[in-house]
Design a protein around this motif. Structure first.
Motif, PDB file in Angstrom:
ATOM      1  N   ARG A   1      50.001  40.870  46.471  1.00  0.00           N
ATOM      2  CA  ARG A   1      50.215  39.692  47.325  1.00  0.00           C
ATOM      3  C   ARG A   1      51.632  39.646  47.881  1.00  0.00           C
ATOM      4  NH1 ARG A   1      47.262  34.866  43.809  1.00  0.00           N
ATOM      5  NH2 ARG A   1      45.120  35.681  43.996  1.00  0.00           N
TER       6      ARG A   1
ATOM      7  N   ASP B   1      45.267  24.506  40.907  1.00  0.00           N
ATOM      8  CA  ASP B   1      44.689  25.363  41.946  1.00  0.00           C
ATOM      9  C   ASP B   1      43.372  24.767  42.443  1.00  0.00           C
ATOM     10  OD1 ASP B   1      46.751  27.155  41.490  1.00  0.00           O
ATOM     11  OD2 ASP B   1      45.627  28.215  39.924  1.00  0.00           O
TER      12      ASP B   1
ATOM     13  N   GLU C   1      38.328  36.387  45.434  1.00  0.00           N
ATOM     14  CA  GLU C   1      38.439  35.799  44.095  1.00  0.00           C
ATOM     15  C   GLU C   1      37.462  34.653  43.923  1.00  0.00           C
ATOM     16  OE1 GLU C   1      42.379  34.910  42.800  1.00  0.00           O
ATOM     17  OE2 GLU C   1      43.225  36.697  43.752  1.00  0.00           O
ATOM     18  N   GLN C   2      37.155  33.918  45.009  1.00  0.00           N
ATOM     19  CA  GLN C   2      36.146  32.856  44.929  1.00  0.00           C
ATOM     20  C   GLN C   2      34.795  33.441  44.513  1.00  0.00           C
ATOM     21  OE1 GLN C   2      35.914  30.646  48.602  1.00  0.00           O
ATOM     22  NE2 GLN C   2      38.135  30.209  48.647  1.00  0.00           N
TER      23      GLN C   2
ATOM     24  N   LEU D   1      41.851  29.616  46.919  1.00  0.00           N
ATOM     25  CA  LEU D   1      41.811  30.984  46.410  1.00  0.00           C
ATOM     26  C   LEU D   1      41.349  31.943  47.497  1.00  0.00           C
ATOM     27  CD1 LEU D   1      40.077  30.321  42.965  1.00  0.00           C
ATOM     28  CD2 LEU D   1      42.517  30.737  43.380  1.00  0.00           C
TER      29      LEU D   1
ATOM     30  N   SER E   1      47.183  40.227  42.414  1.00  0.00           N
ATOM     31  CA  SER E   1      46.089  39.296  42.182  1.00  0.00           C
ATOM     32  C   SER E   1      45.904  39.086  40.684  1.00  0.00           C
ATOM     33  CB  SER E   1      44.800  39.858  42.798  1.00  0.00           C
ATOM     34  OG  SER E   1      44.512  41.123  42.234  1.00  0.00           O
TER      35      SER E   1
ATOM     36  N   ASP F   1      38.764  38.726  36.619  1.00  0.00           N
ATOM     37  CA  ASP F   1      37.618  37.958  37.118  1.00  0.00           C
ATOM     38  C   ASP F   1      36.368  38.789  37.372  1.00  0.00           C
ATOM     39  OD1 ASP F   1      38.628  39.293  39.314  1.00  0.00           O
ATOM     40  OD2 ASP F   1      39.561  37.488  40.160  1.00  0.00           O
TER      41      ASP F   1
ATOM     42  N   ARG G   1      52.820  28.498  42.336  1.00  0.00           N
ATOM     43  CA  ARG G   1      52.155  27.233  42.648  1.00  0.00           C
ATOM     44  C   ARG G   1      53.208  26.146  42.688  1.00  0.00           C
ATOM     45  NH1 ARG G   1      50.273  29.287  38.104  1.00  0.00           N
ATOM     46  NH2 ARG G   1      48.232  29.651  39.040  1.00  0.00           N
TER      47      ARG G   1
END
Length: 679
Positions: free
Chosen positions: A265, A354, A363-364, A359, A326, A251, A275
């Motif tokens: 994480r 998602d 990451e946002q 998030l 991540s 990203d 998820r």
């Protein structure tokens, strides 16, 4: 050296070579042992027995090699099983170069058996199976020729042409018997005790790095090596799956390369849930092969759960744990040659589910980040193409179609440049999947639409009941964040260039090998007692319900009757063949009878000329009126009848004739003594 002896030694040496090759295909033997054994085999095949007169000195050299291997084991540089296999190969090489005799032959064959067993411990792949069969056939032929050679008197040629057809038939029966024994004898799955992976040949080709740098030549797209096997449930049953298999996402783009914001994480988990799932998850049994060369797990997009991972190495398989990073990346904690695991993914038509708020903040922020040096023409071009389109998925699809239409796909690039994105969009106007995906992702960001880069594989070629992925299927695409659906895949690369771009001939050749290898694993390596029961049930279980349970339910199905009929015919044919064989003349028995007769004649000091056969001796003595002529006549006649007349010696007949001959020779010699003394 007689021609038959030469052929026997060549077969013996080739059998040893096949046994050594069954270990060498694992790729674990030290290179210097390969070289030493190769030289020994070539010299032996050329008839150069270099150690024939240096047995003690060369034995000391072999002892020195054993010490070197032992030190490597103690230092941890060499596995003890590999060291034992290498030493067995060197012992065999030493015996190949020694003087050929009965003891040496036995040692060569024994070391061959040890090497085949070592090959089974190092590798269970189909190439090992081919060398195993070749070793069995060649060694059997060499041993059989040795038996024939021992029965032929010294000085006479070995009847190679006459014995080879029945020997080949016998070896064929032996191989068929071994196959029947393998199928019918209760056995365990080899993988319960054997290793699961060997490094094989060649370096790993794919894997995942922490960054994706633009400007690479993309040569991996031409690599046809198989890196992943997968079986799906439910099975789509199509030949070309054309699916996205994700490894991780990126990203943050700094103008040259992509990285990922965030860190670890989950540090150590047996099962990871990325998820929420549902009732329509696609189950996958995955196997990452040594050619993959990475610890990042792959799954169909979009993965929900991954776990039950096993690490495969040269010494076996063991359960291992997973780590979540991540970017949706899941890694195996320990390094191995390959990995097997299970994965569950959402149906491909759905988004990831998602939500932006779910998030992590870092990451946002990254989903709209642009490099400081981004060319302003990128945003201008995106705005011009979109022409006011603001809905994320529609905008992404519109830009992807424009890129596919206006830009060319190529794997030949100019290398590192100062601004690879501007070079792709405004100068070269050609690139590979990473350029198309980067362009789409950043053009969306310039318009305030959140997006990220995803990497993994595209494709899925059906082999038997599963699918394979090649190194050339490595691919990159774009994830667009769509409100209410999560991340949705949009691919800007032209469809024809998404899967592997390698040679079609090599891909078909490797696909054929993979299909045969798959059959080998299912039918041989993984064949177990449960499979044997399934085979038996397949013959005995009716394929459909009987129309009338009262009339037909108690009888076996027609298939069972057919198997019984075939088995009965097979037993009858074998019995007839054995009966015909028992009626045939036994030349070897006649030869042994001849050897015993000639031994008695030699003990009695009957005068013979050089190279004079028994029938020639009898004919000469008859012409000379010798008193031993009537004594030798009956044994000569029975020998010729047994050897060439189709009248084999009956049970005990040879012993009776030899006793009569011995008594007659003693009587013939007894009267001559007094006359000698009188003269």
């Amino acid at each position: 050296m007689r021609p038959g002896t030469r052929l026997r030694l060549v077969l013996r040496d080739l059998a040893s070579g096949c046994a050594f090759a069954s270990m060498a295909v694992s790729g674990q033997l030290p290179v210097w042992t390969l070289a030493l054994y190769g030289v020994a085999l070539l010299c032996a095949l050329a008839g150069r027995r270099l150690f024939a007169k240096r047995a003690r000195v060369t034995a000391l050299l072999l002892l020195g090699v054993a010490v070197v291997l032992g030190l490597n084991v103690l230092n941890g540089a060499l596995n003890i099983v590999v060291a034992a296999c290498a030493f067995a190969g060197l012992i065999s090489g030493h015996r190949l170069l020694s003087a050929p005799d009965a003891a040496t032959d036995g040692q060569v064959h024994l070391s061959g058996l040890l090497m085949v067993a070592g090959g089974a411990a190092l590798s269970g792949e189909i190439i090992y199976g081919l060398f195993l069969v070749a070793f069995g056939v060649l060694a059997s032929m060499a041993l059989a020729l040795g038996v024939v050679e021992a029965a032929v008197p010294e000085g006479e040629p070995v009847p190679v042409r006459s014995v080879m057809p029945p020997l080949a038939t016998g070896v064929g029966f032996a191989v068929a018997g071994a196959v029947a024994f393998f199928i019918l004898f209760p056995r365990l799955n080899w993988n319960m005790t054997g290793p699961r992976a060997s490094p094989g040949f060649g370096e790993p080709t794919t894997g995942f790095s922490n960054t994706v740098r633009l400007g690479g030549a993309g040569t991996i797209k031409g690599n046809p090596r198989v890196v992943l096997r997968a079986t799906l449930n439910p099975d789509p049953g199509v030949e070309a799956l054309n699916a996205y298999w994700i490894g991780r996402t990126y990203d943050v783009f700094d103008g040259q390369e992509w990285t990922t914001a965030g860190g670890v994480r989950h540090a150590r988990e047996a099962m990871l849930t990325l998820r929420p799932g549902g009732d329509s998850l696609v189950h996958q049994r995955m196997e990452l092969l040594p050619a993959y060369g990475g610890r990042t797990l792959i799954a169909l997009e979009t993965p929900s759960r991954l776990g039950n991972a096993f690490l495969n190495s040269t010494t076996g398989s063991r359960r291992t744990f997973l780590q979540e990073l991540s970017g949706g990346e899941v890694r195996v904690l320990e390094a191995g040659l390959g990995y097997s695991y299970e994965a569950y993914s959402l149906p491909p038509e759905k988004g990831s589910g998602d939500s932006f708020r779910g998030l992590p903040p870092i990451e946002q922020d990254a989903l709209l980040t642009l490099p400081e040096t981004v060319d302003p023409r990128v945003a201008q071009t995106a705005a011009r193409v979109l022409n006011g389109e603001r809905e994320p998925l529609a905008a992404a699809q519109k830009l992807a179609q424009w890129l596919q239409r206006e830009y060319a796909y190529t794997l030949e690039l100019s290398g590192d440049v100062e601004d690879p994105l501007a070079d792709f969009l405004f100068t070269r106007k050609a690139g590979h999947c990473e350029h198309f995906a980067t362009a789409l992702t950043l053009m969306l960001r310039t318009q305030g639409i959140r997006a990220r880069l995803a990497t993994g594989f595209f494709g899925g070629e059906r082999i038997n009941d599963g699918y394979i992925l090649r190194a050339g299927d490595a691919h990159a695409w774009t994830h667009v964040l769509v409100p209410g659906r999560g991340f949705v895949t949009v691919d800007a690369t032209p469809p024809a260039h998404r899967p592997s771009q390698g040679s079609r001939f090599l891909e078909r050749l490797l696909a054929l090998y993979e299909a045969v290898e798959s059959r080998w694993r299912n039918s041989v390596v993984d064949y177990s007692f449960r499979d044997q029961l399934d085979v038996a049930r397949a013959f005995m279980r009716p394929t459909r319900e009987p129309e009338s349970p009262t009339a037909r339910g108690r009888l076996p199905p027609p298939r069972a009757w057919g198997v019984a009929l075939v088995a009965g015919m097979g037993v009858y044919l074998v019995w007839r063949a054995l009966e015909r064989l028992s009626r045939r003349a036994r030349p070897l028995e006649a030869t042994r009878f001849l050897d015993a007769v000639e031994a008695q004649l030699a003990a009695a000091r009957v005068p013979r000329r050089d190279g004079e056969a028994l029938e020639e001796l009898h004919a000469r003595l008859a012409r000379e009126g010798h008193r031993l002529s009537p004594v030798i006549a009956p044994v000569t006649q029975r020998y010729l009848e047994a050897r060439f007349g189709g009248r084999p010696l009956r049970s005990g007949e040879a012993e009776r004739l030899l006793r009569t001959l011995k008594h007659a020779l003693e009587e013939a010699r007894a009267p001559s003594a007094p006359r000698a003394r009188a003269s």
